[in-house]
Design a protein around this motif. Structure first.
Motif, PDB file in Angstrom:
ATOM      1  N   PRO A  52      34.722 -48.891 -40.177  1.00 52.56           N
ATOM      2  CA  PRO A  52      33.335 -48.951 -40.624  1.00 52.56           C
ATOM      3  C   PRO A  52      32.392 -48.307 -39.600  1.00 52.56           C
ATOM      4  O   PRO A  52      32.755 -48.114 -38.442  1.00 52.56           O
ATOM      5  CB  PRO A  52      33.057 -50.440 -40.775  1.00 52.56           C
ATOM      6  CG  PRO A  52      34.165 -51.147 -40.101  1.00 52.56           C
ATOM      7  CD  PRO A  52      35.304 -50.199 -39.948  1.00 52.56           C
ATOM      8  N   ASP A  53      31.185 -47.991 -40.041  1.00 50.07           N
ATOM      9  CA  ASP A  53      30.189 -47.367 -39.161  1.00 50.07           C
ATOM     10  C   ASP A  53      29.983 -48.183 -37.886  1.00 50.07           C
ATOM     11  O   ASP A  53      30.021 -49.409 -37.899  1.00 50.07           O
ATOM     12  CB  ASP A  53      28.845 -47.223 -39.869  1.00 50.07           C
ATOM     13  CG  ASP A  53      28.843 -46.119 -40.895  1.00 50.07           C
ATOM     14  OD1 ASP A  53      29.861 -45.420 -41.013  1.00 50.07           O
ATOM     15  OD2 ASP A  53      27.820 -45.956 -41.573  1.00 50.07           O
ATOM     16  N   TYR A  54      29.753 -47.462 -36.779  1.00 49.08           N
ATOM     17  CA  TYR A  54      29.430 -48.074 -35.491  1.00 49.08           C
ATOM     18  C   TYR A  54      27.921 -48.218 -35.423  1.00 49.08           C
ATOM     19  O   TYR A  54      27.181 -47.262 -35.638  1.00 49.08           O
ATOM     20  CB  TYR A  54      29.932 -47.166 -34.358  1.00 49.08           C
ATOM     21  CG  TYR A  54      29.656 -47.698 -32.978  1.00 49.08           C
ATOM     22  CD1 TYR A  54      30.571 -48.509 -32.331  1.00 49.08           C
ATOM     23  CD2 TYR A  54      28.459 -47.402 -32.330  1.00 49.08           C
ATOM     24  CE1 TYR A  54      30.330 -48.993 -31.072  1.00 49.08           C
ATOM     25  CE2 TYR A  54      28.204 -47.895 -31.061  1.00 49.08           C
ATOM     26  CZ  TYR A  54      29.137 -48.687 -30.435  1.00 49.08           C
ATOM     27  OH  TYR A  54      28.889 -49.181 -29.181  1.00 49.08           O
ATOM     28  N   PHE A  55      27.445 -49.423 -35.123  1.00 47.78           N
ATOM     29  CA  PHE A  55      26.006 -49.666 -35.044  1.00 47.78           C
ATOM     30  C   PHE A  55      25.727 -50.573 -33.857  1.00 47.78           C
ATOM     31  O   PHE A  55      26.413 -51.578 -33.644  1.00 47.78           O
ATOM     32  CB  PHE A  55      25.500 -50.323 -36.328  1.00 47.78           C
ATOM     33  CG  PHE A  55      24.022 -50.593 -36.324  1.00 47.78           C
ATOM     34  CD1 PHE A  55      23.130 -49.556 -36.517  1.00 47.78           C
ATOM     35  CD2 PHE A  55      23.538 -51.867 -36.111  1.00 47.78           C
ATOM     36  CE1 PHE A  55      21.763 -49.796 -36.510  1.00 47.78           C
ATOM     37  CE2 PHE A  55      22.178 -52.111 -36.094  1.00 47.78           C
ATOM     38  CZ  PHE A  55      21.298 -51.072 -36.301  1.00 47.78           C
ATOM     39  N   ARG A  56      24.706 -50.206 -33.065  1.00 52.26           N
ATOM     40  CA  ARG A  56      24.343 -51.002 -31.894  1.00 52.26           C
ATOM     41  C   ARG A  56      22.884 -50.765 -31.550  1.00 52.26           C
ATOM     42  O   ARG A  56      22.389 -49.643 -31.632  1.00 52.26           O
ATOM     43  CB  ARG A  56      25.226 -50.599 -30.719  1.00 52.26           C
ATOM     44  CG  ARG A  56      25.069 -51.473 -29.506  1.00 52.26           C
ATOM     45  CD  ARG A  56      26.049 -51.073 -28.442  1.00 52.26           C
ATOM     46  NE  ARG A  56      25.352 -50.248 -27.463  1.00 52.26           N
ATOM     47  CZ  ARG A  56      25.943 -49.614 -26.478  1.00 52.26           C
ATOM     48  NH1 ARG A  56      27.251 -49.667 -26.343  1.00 52.26           N
ATOM     49  NH2 ARG A  56      25.260 -48.911 -25.626  1.00 52.26           N
ATOM     50  N   ILE A  57      22.187 -51.828 -31.160  1.00 52.57           N
ATOM     51  CA  ILE A  57      20.812 -51.726 -30.668  1.00 52.57           C
ATOM     52  C   ILE A  57      20.797 -52.221 -29.226  1.00 52.57           C
ATOM     53  O   ILE A  57      21.304 -53.305 -28.936  1.00 52.57           O
ATOM     54  CB  ILE A  57      19.833 -52.571 -31.518  1.00 52.57           C
ATOM     55  CG1 ILE A  57      19.807 -52.074 -32.957  1.00 52.57           C
ATOM     56  CG2 ILE A  57      18.434 -52.545 -30.906  1.00 52.57           C
ATOM     57  CD1 ILE A  57      18.971 -52.916 -33.890  1.00 52.57           C
ATOM     58  N   ASP A  58      20.228 -51.407 -28.336  1.00 56.74           N
ATOM     59  CA  ASP A  58      20.059 -51.795 -26.937  1.00 56.74           C
ATOM     60  C   ASP A  58      18.570 -51.944 -26.656  1.00 56.74           C
ATOM     61  O   ASP A  58      17.744 -51.207 -27.213  1.00 56.74           O
ATOM     62  CB  ASP A  58      20.642 -50.736 -25.999  1.00 56.74           C
ATOM     63  CG  ASP A  58      22.140 -50.567 -26.160  1.00 56.74           C
ATOM     64  OD1 ASP A  58      22.791 -51.471 -26.715  1.00 56.74           O
ATOM     65  OD2 ASP A  58      22.662 -49.536 -25.721  1.00 56.74           O
ATOM     66  N   PHE A  59      18.220 -52.895 -25.781  1.00 57.98           N
ATOM     67  CA  PHE A  59      16.823 -53.158 -25.459  1.00 57.98           C
ATOM     68  C   PHE A  59      16.703 -53.410 -23.960  1.00 57.98           C
ATOM     69  O   PHE A  59      17.598 -54.003 -23.355  1.00 57.98           O
ATOM     70  CB  PHE A  59      16.324 -54.392 -26.231  1.00 57.98           C
ATOM     71  CG  PHE A  59      14.919 -54.785 -25.909  1.00 57.98           C
ATOM     72  CD1 PHE A  59      13.860 -54.070 -26.436  1.00 57.98           C
ATOM     73  CD2 PHE A  59      14.658 -55.856 -25.077  1.00 57.98           C
ATOM     74  CE1 PHE A  59      12.557 -54.421 -26.139  1.00 57.98           C
ATOM     75  CE2 PHE A  59      13.361 -56.214 -24.773  1.00 57.98           C
ATOM     76  CZ  PHE A  59      12.311 -55.502 -25.306  1.00 57.98           C
ATOM     77  N   GLY A  60      15.616 -52.948 -23.358  1.00 54.47           N
ATOM     78  CA  GLY A  60      15.440 -53.150 -21.927  1.00 54.47           C
ATOM     79  C   GLY A  60      13.998 -53.378 -21.512  1.00 54.47           C
ATOM     80  O   GLY A  60      13.070 -52.851 -22.127  1.00 54.47           O
ATOM     81  N   LEU A  61      13.827 -54.176 -20.484  1.00 50.04           N
ATOM     82  CA  LEU A  61      12.531 -54.423 -19.839  1.00 50.04           C
ATOM     83  C   LEU A  61      12.699 -54.169 -18.347  1.00 50.04           C
ATOM     84  O   LEU A  61      13.683 -54.622 -17.747  1.00 50.04           O
ATOM     85  CB  LEU A  61      12.084 -55.872 -20.019  1.00 50.04           C
ATOM     86  CG  LEU A  61      11.597 -56.319 -21.375  1.00 50.04           C
ATOM     87  CD1 LEU A  61      11.353 -57.821 -21.370  1.00 50.04           C
ATOM     88  CD2 LEU A  61      10.319 -55.588 -21.738  1.00 50.04           C
ATOM     89  N   ASN A  62      11.750 -53.447 -17.745  1.00 49.19           N
ATOM     90  CA  ASN A  62      11.758 -53.188 -16.305  1.00 49.19           C
ATOM     91  C   ASN A  62      10.388 -53.536 -15.752  1.00 49.19           C
ATOM     92  O   ASN A  62       9.369 -53.143 -16.324  1.00 49.19           O
ATOM     93  CB  ASN A  62      12.038 -51.711 -16.007  1.00 49.19           C
ATOM     94  CG  ASN A  62      13.363 -51.265 -16.553  1.00 49.19           C
ATOM     95  OD1 ASN A  62      14.372 -51.872 -16.260  1.00 49.19           O
ATOM     96  ND2 ASN A  62      13.353 -50.219 -17.363  1.00 49.19           N
ATOM     97  N   PHE A  63      10.367 -54.258 -14.637  1.00 46.23           N
ATOM     98  CA  PHE A  63       9.103 -54.589 -13.986  1.00 46.23           C
ATOM     99  C   PHE A  63       9.174 -54.100 -12.540  1.00 46.23           C
ATOM    100  O   PHE A  63      10.056 -54.500 -11.783  1.00 46.23           O
ATOM    101  CB  PHE A  63       8.855 -56.100 -14.031  1.00 46.23           C
ATOM    102  CG  PHE A  63       7.546 -56.508 -13.440  1.00 46.23           C
ATOM    103  CD1 PHE A  63       6.356 -56.112 -14.026  1.00 46.23           C
ATOM    104  CD2 PHE A  63       7.506 -57.279 -12.288  1.00 46.23           C
ATOM    105  CE1 PHE A  63       5.143 -56.486 -13.481  1.00 46.23           C
ATOM    106  CE2 PHE A  63       6.299 -57.652 -11.734  1.00 46.23           C
ATOM    107  CZ  PHE A  63       5.116 -57.260 -12.331  1.00 46.23           C
ATOM    108  N   HIS A  64       8.266 -53.192 -12.177  1.00 47.19           N
ATOM    109  CA  HIS A  64       8.245 -52.588 -10.841  1.00 47.19           C
ATOM    110  C   HIS A  64       7.051 -53.124 -10.060  1.00 47.19           C
ATOM    111  O   HIS A  64       5.947 -53.204 -10.596  1.00 47.19           O
ATOM    112  CB  HIS A  64       8.086 -51.064 -10.936  1.00 47.19           C
ATOM    113  CG  HIS A  64       9.194 -50.389 -11.670  1.00 47.19           C
ATOM    114  ND1 HIS A  64      10.102 -49.586 -11.038  1.00 47.19           N
ATOM    115  CD2 HIS A  64       9.540 -50.387 -12.974  1.00 47.19           C
ATOM    116  CE1 HIS A  64      10.959 -49.113 -11.916  1.00 47.19           C
ATOM    117  NE2 HIS A  64      10.629 -49.586 -13.109  1.00 47.19           N
TER     118      HIS A  64
END
Length: 117
Positions: A52-64
C-alpha cells in the motif's frame, strides 16, 4: 517551515508530508513455503507485488536563544505524527504457516538541546 524572530530569540515551525506509491515486494509462494518450512519466493513474478501507499507526516519546533558567546537551541521533532503503520516487506511465519508483514517504525518523538559556540 516558518521562523519568527524577536529580540534575541527565534521560533521555527516546520512540517513535511511524504506520500508515495508502495514499495515493491518479492512475492512469497505460500504453498511452497509451507512445504519447505521456510520462505520460498516466486521469482517468476519478481517485484510484481506492490504494498500500500507510503504516507508519513513529520512536524518540528525549534526555539533558539542567541547569547553573546553561544546559541542555545531546543527542538522537538516528531516523525510519523499520525502513527501510520507503513509496510516494509512480506514475511513467511513457519509457526503459523501464513504470510505476515514487517512494518516500519510508528510515532517517533525526538527531543533535543544543542549549544553552538
Amino acid at each position: 517551515g516558518k521562523e519568527f524572530s524577536w529580540s534575541n530569540k527565534m521560533l521555527g515551525i516546520n512540517a513535511k508530508i511524504l506520500w508515495s506509491g508502495g514499495k515493491r515486494i518479492l512475492p512469497l509462494d505460500l504453498d511452497a513455503s509451507i512445504e519447505q518450512g521456510a520462505a520460498v519466493f516466486d521469482l517468476s513474478k519478481i517485484y510484481s507485488k506492490q504494498g500500500p501507499d507510503y504516507f508519513r507526516i513529520d512536524f518540528g519546533l525549534n526555539f533558539h536563544i542567541f547569547k553573546e558567546r553561544a546559541e542555545h537551541i531546543f527542538s522537538l521533532n516528531i516523525q510519523n505524527l499520525t502513527n501510520r503503520s507503513n509496510i516494509w516487506s512480506e514475511e513467511y511465519n513457519p509457526v503459523l504457516e501464513e504470510l505476515s508483514y514487517y512494518y516500519l517504525t510508528g510515532f517517533i518523538p525526538i527531543l533535543n538541546y544543542r549549544i553552538e559556540f
